[in-house]
Design a protein around this motif. Structure first.
Motif, PDB file in Angstrom:
ATOM      1  N   PRO A 100       0.818  -1.216   0.000  1.00 29.66           N
ATOM      2  CA  PRO A 100       0.000   0.000   0.000  1.00 29.66           C
ATOM      3  C   PRO A 100       0.850   1.264   0.000  1.00 29.66           C
ATOM      4  O   PRO A 100       2.071   1.213   0.198  1.00 29.66           O
ATOM      5  CB  PRO A 100      -0.793  -0.115   1.308  1.00 29.66           C
ATOM      6  N   ARG A 101       0.196   2.379  -0.208  1.00 30.81           N
ATOM      7  CA  ARG A 101       0.858   3.676  -0.062  1.00 30.81           C
ATOM      8  C   ARG A 101       0.972   3.969   1.428  1.00 30.81           C
ATOM      9  O   ARG A 101      -0.021   3.957   2.154  1.00 30.81           O
ATOM     10  CB  ARG A 101       0.054   4.773  -0.761  1.00 30.81           C
ATOM     11  N   ILE A 102       2.204   4.223   1.895  1.00 29.48           N
ATOM     12  CA  ILE A 102       2.437   4.451   3.316  1.00 29.48           C
ATOM     13  C   ILE A 102       2.247   5.936   3.620  1.00 29.48           C
ATOM     14  O   ILE A 102       2.860   6.798   2.979  1.00 29.48           O
ATOM     15  CB  ILE A 102       3.856   4.012   3.725  1.00 29.48           C
ATOM     16  N   VAL A 103       1.394   6.242   4.587  1.00 31.65           N
ATOM     17  CA  VAL A 103       1.144   7.622   4.995  1.00 31.65           C
ATOM     18  C   VAL A 103       1.410   7.732   6.500  1.00 31.65           C
ATOM     19  O   VAL A 103       1.579   6.737   7.190  1.00 31.65           O
ATOM     20  CB  VAL A 103      -0.310   8.047   4.671  1.00 31.65           C
TER      21      VAL A 103
ATOM     22  N   LEU B   1      11.063  10.655   6.412  1.00 33.71           N
ATOM     23  CA  LEU B   1      12.452  10.367   6.090  1.00 33.71           C
ATOM     24  C   LEU B   1      12.771   8.876   6.168  1.00 33.71           C
ATOM     25  O   LEU B   1      13.728   8.423   5.556  1.00 33.71           O
ATOM     26  CB  LEU B   1      13.384  11.130   7.038  1.00 33.71           C
ATOM     27  N   VAL B   2      11.973   8.119   6.926  1.00 34.50           N
ATOM     28  CA  VAL B   2      12.295   6.713   7.165  1.00 34.50           C
ATOM     29  C   VAL B   2      11.390   5.762   6.403  1.00 34.50           C
ATOM     30  O   VAL B   2      11.865   4.826   5.758  1.00 34.50           O
ATOM     31  CB  VAL B   2      12.230   6.402   8.677  1.00 34.50           C
ATOM     32  N   GLN B   3      10.086   5.991   6.441  1.00 36.83           N
ATOM     33  CA  GLN B   3       9.149   5.054   5.840  1.00 36.83           C
ATOM     34  C   GLN B   3       9.413   4.765   4.360  1.00 36.83           C
ATOM     35  O   GLN B   3       9.306   3.614   3.929  1.00 36.83           O
ATOM     36  CB  GLN B   3       7.711   5.559   6.015  1.00 36.83           C
ATOM     37  N   PRO B   4       9.768   5.768   3.537  1.00 35.55           N
ATOM     38  CA  PRO B   4      10.004   5.464   2.117  1.00 35.55           C
ATOM     39  C   PRO B   4      11.166   4.521   1.866  1.00 35.55           C
ATOM     40  O   PRO B   4      11.303   3.982   0.768  1.00 35.55           O
ATOM     41  CB  PRO B   4      10.287   6.851   1.511  1.00 35.55           C
ATOM     42  N   LEU B   5      12.026   4.318   2.885  1.00 40.14           N
ATOM     43  CA  LEU B   5      13.126   3.377   2.708  1.00 40.14           C
ATOM     44  C   LEU B   5      12.623   1.953   2.495  1.00 40.14           C
ATOM     45  O   LEU B   5      13.334   1.121   1.919  1.00 40.14           O
ATOM     46  CB  LEU B   5      14.061   3.409   3.926  1.00 40.14           C
ATOM     47  N   LEU B   6      11.412   1.649   2.956  1.00 37.84           N
ATOM     48  CA  LEU B   6      10.867   0.309   2.762  1.00 37.84           C
ATOM     49  C   LEU B   6      10.742  -0.004   1.275  1.00 37.84           C
ATOM     50  O   LEU B   6      11.281  -0.997   0.774  1.00 37.84           O
ATOM     51  CB  LEU B   6       9.504   0.192   3.441  1.00 37.84           C
TER      52      LEU B   6
END
Length: 364
Positions: A155-158, A163-168
């Motif tokens: 899913p789209r992470i919100v 700074l950290v979540q998009p690293l997944l």
């Protein structure tokens, strides 16, 4: 050696671009006549389960849909919220403490799978996920279209942690050969995100179900590996157009959530140290090196270091665009993201060694 370090971000970003071009996605407007069970484990989710439930109740294109919810020892009135929102349109089960050798979520998911009746497809969803009306039909259609036993539509992470979540998403687009992962029988070459999983019932049971990952903190990755060990296949997909996930509402939640599980992601402290050092060298060091080298008059090396930094930024932009994330200006802070990630890894191992890791009131 220095040129190898400088060129590596470019090669990895090229791999990110290839993966992004090959990334699978569900299609809109699908219909399935298969029997589908949506399985929702809940523990103290009273404040955020309502959007998830309403989205599940609004699913279209799945005439044979059974929604099963398990209240896993909540103390905040979660079960009352489920009854108020869904009434008798879902089956609500009461959880029990996990037996010895089981962690809470794998046990809850195993109980839900047992209650799935004659379903052909099992759809595991977390309470922080909100699905579009045609998400489940699209996920089932993609599962069958790929010919896999386990599909992980990401899913789209919100929420907190820009700074950290998009690293997944960036990490598996950059380092994991997605199509080779689908073809390879190697359990080590497997990935999945437990926020939303779509499983062929027969393949799930052949892999041992959640009993095969009873004590795994990262039960999603463990399940993907179990599927491969049983001869099944696994696929990742971008489902950012079909699902949002408010994984961590606050920075504190994110910090504690990552600390709970990062220690289990690398196999050993030595493996974790090697990964973190490599990330720091490839992505955190180049902008600092560019400044220092420019000041020392090493113009060409400074320019090469700046290009290496730019390649890291480009990789983040590509990953964000491919998975519905925010590209600018967040990608420019990629070195800071890597530094924070490294700190979270260290914190996770430190808390693990001291026996202080807990999640939702249970020891990890």
């Amino acid at each position: 050696m220095i040129w190898l370090v400088l060129l590596a971000p470019a090669a990895l970003t090229a791999h990110t671009i290839v993966n992004a071009a090959l990334l699978r996605r569900p299609a809109a407007g699908q219909t399935t006549m298969e029997r589908v069970a949506v399985l929702l484990p809940l523990r103290d989710e009273a404040e955020r389960v309502t959007p998830c439930l309403r989205a599940l109740l609004a699913q279209a294109g799945v005439p044979h849909l059974d929604i099963v919810v398990l209240d896993d020892g909540s103390t905040d009135g979660t079960a009352d919220v489920v009854r108020a929102v869904a009434g008798d349109r879902v089956r609500l089960l009461t959880g029990a403490p996990p037996p010895d050798g089981w962690l809470g979520k794998p046990y809850a998911c195993a109980r839900l799978a047992e209650a799935a009746g004659d379903a052909d497809v099992l759809v595991f969803v977390d309470a922080d996920v909100v699905l579009a009306p045609d998400a489940i039909a699209g996920g089932v259609a993609l599962l069958r279209g790929c010919g896999v036993d386990l599909l992980s539509p990401y899913p789209r992470i919100v929420g907190a942690g820009r700074l950290v979540q998009p690293l997944l998403q960036w990490s598996w687009l950059t380092f994991l050969p997605l199509r080779a992962m689908e073809r390879s029988p190697r359990p080590s070459l497997a990935a999945a995100g437990g926020q939303w999983l779509v499983a062929d019932r027969a393949g799930y049971e052949r892999a041992g179900g959640h009993a095969a990952v009873a004590g795994d903190v990262l039960e999603d990755i463990g399940l993907a590996r179990a599927v491969k060990r049983s001869g099944g296949r696994v696929a990742l997909a971008d489902a950012s157009a079909f699902a949002d996930c408010l994984m961590y509402p606050t920075w504190r939640d994110l910090r504690d959530g990552y600390s709970k599980s990062l220690w289990a992601s690398f196999g050993s402290p030595a493996g974790a140290a090697a990964v973190v050092v490599l990330l720091l060298i490839l992505y955190a060091a180049p902008p600092l090196a560019a400044l220092l080298l420019a000041g020392a008059g090493a113009t060409w090396l400074a320019a090469a270091s700046l290009c290496a930094y730019g390649m890291g930024v480009l990789g983040r932009v590509v990953a964000a665009r491919a998975t519905g994330g925010r590209a600018w200006p967040d990608a420019l802070a990629h070195p800071i993201s890597v530094l924070i990630f490294g700190w979270l890894v260290v914190r996770s191992f430190a808390l693990r060694r001291r026996g202080l890791l807990t999640w939702r009131g249970r020891p990890v």
